[in-house]
Design a protein around this motif. Structure first.
Motif, short mmCIF file in Angstrom:
data_model
loop_
_atom_site.label_atom_id
_atom_site.label_comp_id
_atom_site.label_asym_id
_atom_site.label_seq_id
_atom_site.Cartn_x
_atom_site.Cartn_y
_atom_site.Cartn_z
N GLU A 40 -6.96 -0.57 2.11
CA GLU A 40 -7.17 -1.41 0.93
C GLU A 40 -8.52 -1.11 0.28
O GLU A 40 -8.64 -1.07 -0.93
N LYS A 41 -9.50 -0.89 1.13
CA LYS A 41 -10.83 -0.57 0.60
C LYS A 41 -10.79 0.79 -0.10
O LYS A 41 -11.35 0.95 -1.19
N ILE A 47 -10.12 -8.10 -0.09
CA ILE A 47 -11.36 -7.34 -0.29
C ILE A 47 -12.46 -8.35 -0.58
O ILE A 47 -12.31 -9.23 -1.40
N ARG A 102 -4.95 -1.48 7.64
CA ARG A 102 -4.71 -2.06 6.32
C ARG A 102 -6.03 -2.30 5.59
O ARG A 102 -6.16 -1.99 4.40
N ASP A 103 -7.00 -2.85 6.28
CA ASP A 103 -8.31 -3.11 5.67
C ASP A 103 -8.95 -1.82 5.14
O ASP A 103 -9.47 -1.79 4.02
N ILE A 110 0.85 -1.20 0.00
CA ILE A 110 0.00 0.00 0.00
C ILE A 110 0.88 1.24 0.00
O ILE A 110 1.77 1.37 0.84
N THR A 113 -11.35 2.27 -8.72
CA THR A 113 -12.63 2.18 -9.43
C THR A 113 -13.06 3.56 -9.91
O THR A 113 -13.56 3.71 -11.02
N LYS A 114 -12.85 4.58 -9.06
CA LYS A 114 -13.21 5.95 -9.46
C LYS A 114 -12.38 6.38 -10.67
O LYS A 114 -12.88 7.01 -11.58
N ARG A 121 -6.28 -9.37 -2.21
CA ARG A 121 -6.01 -8.14 -1.45
C ARG A 121 -6.97 -7.97 -0.28
O ARG A 121 -7.18 -6.87 0.20
N GLU A 167 -8.20 2.21 -1.43
CA GLU A 167 -7.39 2.06 -2.66
C GLU A 167 -8.24 1.45 -3.78
O GLU A 167 -8.18 1.88 -4.93
N PHE A 168 -9.03 0.47 -3.40
CA PHE A 168 -9.92 -0.18 -4.37
C PHE A 168 -10.92 0.83 -4.93
O PHE A 168 -11.16 0.91 -6.13
N GLN A 169 -11.50 1.62 -4.05
CA GLN A 169 -12.48 2.63 -4.46
C GLN A 169 -11.82 3.71 -5.31
O GLN A 169 -12.40 4.20 -6.27
N ARG A 181 -13.61 4.76 -13.82
CA ARG A 181 -14.87 5.35 -14.28
C ARG A 181 -14.68 6.70 -14.93
O ARG A 181 -15.40 7.08 -15.82
N LEU A 237 -19.27 4.21 -3.74
CA LEU A 237 -18.08 5.03 -3.95
C LEU A 237 -18.17 6.38 -3.28
O LEU A 237 -17.21 7.13 -3.26
#
Lengths: 208, 159
Positions: free
Chosen positions: A194-195, B61, A190-191, A70, A202-203, B59, A197-199, A206, B74
């Protein structure tokens, strides 16, 4: 840029608007709008710096984040990620540990950032200038005496208080987090990251 | 020692390139190198799932995050317009009855940059040097009453 540079700019702009001779020469409205912008950036960079420092100093968080690859600096380049981090941390602390005192600390930081972020958006996006009757929470950029309480929020003293509070609260939050036995705090951090980072990815997908 | 082994050693000593079986030739094309079965649709689907979904599992998730990563997920707080009136009414009641403050206005605010949504509640605040302390006190009380609602609310001074 260092947070202090943003505060210096805000102080300079604030002093310009208080000097009627200079204000006549320059555009006072733009100066006041920029002052609000710099005030928010001072708080954003102060929070970011305090958070990064406290996280990188902690060996357990550092090793957890290195394992997950991360990149903290990249994640916190975005304003919403910083607010979301504190919000999510508060949520988890409240749910998993029932520790409302710690959750409150995280929520306090998030709330301060959100408040000044909205003030900055009102200043930067001229939200209230085109339709001043519709928006009741306007800041008067032409005559600050009409909205004195809002301008008190943006005074240099108030900003310094906010920054000190954010630093103290962030440090206390992470110190107390390490003493909680109910949760393994590096994993929680970390959780959350990570969430986020994922969002973030995704942004990006898009918008690209 | 076999006859083949001797020839191989002699050639190797003389620095002569030894021909390899055809299967060992490395083509620059990854597709050409892969067995025919790998080029089939199930494999393409597998690769797609592996790259786009299984990666996410690695990861840490959860599946919920992947399949529910809609616009709603989001944003930190998204308030539908039809729900806003209910939220507004509730906020009005909480502020007046529990916090003993009459809100001057309750309005939705969408960030022009990241689309995040907040509800701005404006209230009259006594003129102090640092009005944020008053605002924060109220917000803390609101959190005690309804944490989820408080998360969406930003309090500003009404002038």
């Amino acid at each position: 840029m260092h947070p202090q540079e943003f505060l210096n700019m805000a102080t300079y702009l604030d002093s310009l608007t208080k000097n009627p001779n200079q204000t006549k020469l320059l555009n006072p409205e733009i100066i006041r709008r920029t002052h609000v912008n710099r005030s928010y950036y001072f708080l954003y960079h102060t929070t970011r710096k305090a958070l990064l420092e406290v996280m990188t100093k902690d060996n357990q968080i550092e090793s957890e984040l290195t394992t997950a690859r991360i990149k903290l600096h990249e994640i916190f380049q975005h304003h919403w990620t910083l607010i979301k981090f504190y919000e999510d941390l508060a949520e988890i602390l409240k749910q998993e540990t029932q520790n409302t005192e710690l959750a409150d600390l995280a929520e306090d930081v998030s709330f301060a950032l959100k408040t000044y972020k909205i003030l900055r958006e009102l200043a930067d996006y001229h939200i209230d200038i085109h339709n001043p009757k519709k928006v009741k929470h306007k800041i008067d950029f032409l005559d600050p005496t009409k909205t004195p309480t809002t301008w008190n929020l943006l005074s240099i003293n108030s900003l310094q208080n906010r920054a000190n509070e954010i630093i103290t609260k962030t440090n206390k939050l992470f110190k107390d987090l390490s003493e909680i036995t109910l949760i393994w705090y590096p994993q929680i951090i970390r959780d959350i990251l990570e969430k986020i980072e994922f969002q973030l990815n995704t942004k990006r997908k898009r918008t690209s | 020692m076999s006859k083949d082994r001797v020839i191989h050693d002699i050639l190797a000593d003389q620095d002569i390139e030894i021909a390899k079986p055809r299967s060992q030739f490395q083509s620059p094309s990854r597709l050409a190198r892969s067995p025919v079965v790998e080029r089939s649709y199930p494999y393409i689907l597998f690769n797609f799932l592996k790259n786009d979904f299984v990666f996410s599992f690695n990861r840490n998730i959860g599946i919920k995050d992947i399949f529910l990563s809609t616009r709603k997920e989001l944003t930190r707080a998204e308030i539908k317009l039809q729900d806003f009136n209910k939220v507004k009414q509730k906020l009005q009641e909480v502020f007046e009855k529990e916090l003993n403050v009459k809100p001057e206005s309750i309005e939705p605010h969408t960030s022009p940059e990241d689309g995040e949504q907040e509800i701005i509640v404006t209230i009259k605040i006594e003129a102090t040097e640092d009005p944020f302390r008053e605002i924060l006190k109220l917000h803390k009380k609101l959190r005690e009453i309804d944490w989820e609602l408080a998360k969406k609310v930003v309090i500003l001074p009404a002038e």
